[in-house]
Write an enzyme that holds these catalytic residues in place. Sequence first.
Site, mmCIF file in Angstrom:
data_model
loop_
_atom_site.group_PDB
_atom_site.id
_atom_site.type_symbol
_atom_site.label_atom_id
_atom_site.label_comp_id
_atom_site.label_asym_id
_atom_site.label_seq_id
_atom_site.Cartn_x
_atom_site.Cartn_y
_atom_site.Cartn_z
ATOM 1 C CG HIS A 1 -2.204 1.104 1.135
ATOM 2 N ND1 HIS A 1 -2.001 2.202 1.560
ATOM 3 C CD2 HIS A 1 -3.281 0.694 0.596
ATOM 4 C CE1 HIS A 1 -2.990 2.974 1.264
ATOM 5 N NE2 HIS A 1 -4.073 2.024 0.669
ATOM 6 C CD GLU B 1 -8.884 -3.445 -3.962
ATOM 7 O OE1 GLU B 1 -9.975 -3.982 -3.567
ATOM 8 O OE2 GLU B 1 -8.771 -2.347 -4.362
HETATM 9 N N1 COA Z 1 4.240 -7.437 -4.889
HETATM 10 C C1 COA Z 1 5.512 -7.391 -5.251
HETATM 11 N N2 COA Z 1 6.248 -6.483 -5.020
HETATM 12 C C2 COA Z 1 5.531 -5.152 -4.748
HETATM 13 C C3 COA Z 1 4.410 -5.079 -4.329
HETATM 14 C C4 COA Z 1 3.661 -6.321 -4.490
HETATM 15 N N3 COA Z 1 2.316 -6.249 -4.235
HETATM 16 N N4 COA Z 1 4.146 -3.782 -4.014
HETATM 17 C C5 COA Z 1 5.128 -3.318 -3.977
HETATM 18 N N5 COA Z 1 6.297 -4.068 -4.357
HETATM 19 C C6 COA Z 1 7.555 -3.530 -4.314
HETATM 20 C C7 COA Z 1 7.633 -2.582 -5.689
HETATM 21 O O1 COA Z 1 7.952 -3.523 -6.826
HETATM 22 C C8 COA Z 1 9.223 -1.901 -5.420
HETATM 23 O O2 COA Z 1 10.157 -2.578 -5.514
HETATM 24 P P1 COA Z 1 11.481 -2.087 -6.319
HETATM 25 O O3 COA Z 1 11.814 -0.920 -5.200
HETATM 26 O O4 COA Z 1 12.370 -3.039 -6.084
HETATM 27 O O5 COA Z 1 11.148 -1.478 -7.524
HETATM 28 C C9 COA Z 1 8.659 -1.767 -3.971
HETATM 29 O O6 COA Z 1 8.075 -3.035 -3.258
HETATM 30 C C10 COA Z 1 8.247 -0.471 -3.241
HETATM 31 O O7 COA Z 1 6.928 -0.367 -4.338
HETATM 32 P P2 COA Z 1 6.246 0.875 -4.911
HETATM 33 O O8 COA Z 1 6.072 0.775 -6.291
HETATM 34 O O9 COA Z 1 7.064 2.275 -4.403
HETATM 35 O O10 COA Z 1 5.162 1.055 -3.895
HETATM 36 P P3 COA Z 1 4.007 2.000 -4.314
HETATM 37 O O11 COA Z 1 3.433 2.757 -2.933
HETATM 38 O O12 COA Z 1 4.199 2.886 -5.545
HETATM 39 O O13 COA Z 1 2.678 1.014 -4.499
HETATM 40 C C11 COA Z 1 0.953 -0.277 -4.569
HETATM 41 C C12 COA Z 1 1.498 0.629 -3.874
HETATM 42 C C13 COA Z 1 -0.328 -0.648 -3.935
HETATM 43 C C14 COA Z 1 0.493 0.157 -5.840
HETATM 44 C C15 COA Z 1 1.599 -1.543 -4.673
HETATM 45 O O14 COA Z 1 1.989 -2.009 -3.342
HETATM 46 C C16 COA Z 1 1.154 -2.852 -5.679
HETATM 47 O O15 COA Z 1 1.240 -2.730 -6.796
HETATM 48 N N6 COA Z 1 0.226 -3.459 -4.986
HETATM 49 C C17 COA Z 1 -0.414 -4.523 -5.763
HETATM 50 C C18 COA Z 1 -1.586 -4.011 -6.325
HETATM 51 C C19 COA Z 1 -2.739 -3.772 -5.221
HETATM 52 O O16 COA Z 1 -2.992 -4.850 -4.306
HETATM 53 N N7 COA Z 1 -3.379 -2.780 -5.420
HETATM 54 C C20 COA Z 1 -4.453 -2.258 -4.359
HETATM 55 C C21 COA Z 1 -4.046 -1.236 -3.743
HETATM 56 S S1 COA Z 1 -5.394 -0.857 -2.421
#
Ligand code: COA
Length: 385
Positions: A263, A328
């Site tokens: 998140h 989710e």
């Molecule tokens: N599975 C695997 N790796 C994940 C991950 C996940 N669900 N969520 C984050 N990461 C990793 C990213 O790839 C990133 O890795 P890196 O630094 O090697 O590139 C690191 O963790 C940091 O992630 P980041 O993209 O900065 O997090 P964010 O704050 O932008 O993203 C979400 C938040 C929710 C978009 C992200 O956690 C995600 O894509 N989750 C899955 C989708 C989901 O469940 N969405 C519903 C949200 S309520």
Amino acid sequence: MANLADHKTDVAPTATLTPALGLEGVVVAETQLSMVDGLAGRLEIAGHSVQELASSMATEEVADLLWRVGSGAHHPAIRAQLGAARVTAHRNVRHLGDALGQPDAMDALRASIAHVAAEADEQRTAVALTASVAVFAAHASWKRRGLKLVEPDPALSHAEDYLRMLRGAPARPEEALALQRYWATVVDHGMNASTFAARVVASTASDLVSAITAALGALKGPLHGGAPGPVLEMLNAIADPERARAWLEASLARGERIMGMGHRVYRVRDPRAEVLEGAVKSLFPLSGSSSAAPLLGEKLELARRVEQEAAQLLSVRHPDRPLSANVEFYTAVLLDALGIAAEDFTPTFAAGRVIGWCAHVMEQRRTGRLIRPTSTYRRPQQGQA
Ligand code: COA
């Protein structure tokens, strides 16, 4: 003539500014609607904890609460108003042309909601939009399956009628209650992407329907509201808790993200996950009946094991970035247990969140300012443009 040096916006050179990509930690509004404490894992909505809201308030009461905060106006007859608005929405279906027939459920919802007439009275438009999202989501689902639309029943609660319209069979009281609890958990959640989209549109003095249409577009994305469908696919593909670790390892090795994990704000488990687990458990007595998924206890066990394994694997990969279950994850289990098809998960999310979006638009009108950030300009290299 204005002196450019006096301006802090991008009329002045901005090449030296560092962009706040993703606007992480940037405060763009002051709100009384909700507060997300990502470190403590706490969500407060209009003065109530999410746990309190989910356990004690009907969807109609939650709407009244949020719209009162957003606009100052009270809606004592909201249940009747929403019922009447569902009937009107149903009548308007004939004016939607091909909008409801789009193959993607969120495309159908976005296109059909864009047809709602924005009235000068924004409170009435909020009621019409909330009713329309529920009615159009249900109708789109039937249309995709080539079946006849189910008419709304204005005497029912919004949750009862939504389940009835979507599934074509009356909802049991436990099911309607579980859906209400779900909607209470997702009704508002700080400055999330779709709420921000709605506020940006509202800040231009555009109408409420346009703001909600934009929010629907933002919610559709799998990084926001589009995750529960893929979560269910993942749980179904894993099927056996003993396969969870190997499945997740292979998925991560392919560079995929585990849906339902991580998140932007929470650094601990999303507090809504626990509320939703409770809502799933409240359906246990119905497990094995026609509408609830069979063997719900086993499904919940599977989900817990997958969550546990995923959290462990992610903590090894990202020791400095806690990645836990988000809303989710258990949304997928709950909505599946309610007999809702995976493609209708995000429209069902929208049917709850639309209440929060409307409240934010009203609040933006009262307290906000045109939202117009700036960008850092990097001149393209020769041959790149
Ligand atoms: N599975 C695997 N790796 C994940 C991950 C996940 N669900 N969520 C984050 N990461 C990793 C990213 O790839 C990133 O890795 P890196 O630094 O090697 O590139 C690191 O963790 C940091 O992630 P980041 O993209 O900065 O997090 P964010 O704050 O932008 O993203 C979400 C938040 C929710 C978009 C992200 O956690 C995600 O894509 N989750 C899955 C989708 C989901 O469940 N969405 C519903 C949200 S309520």
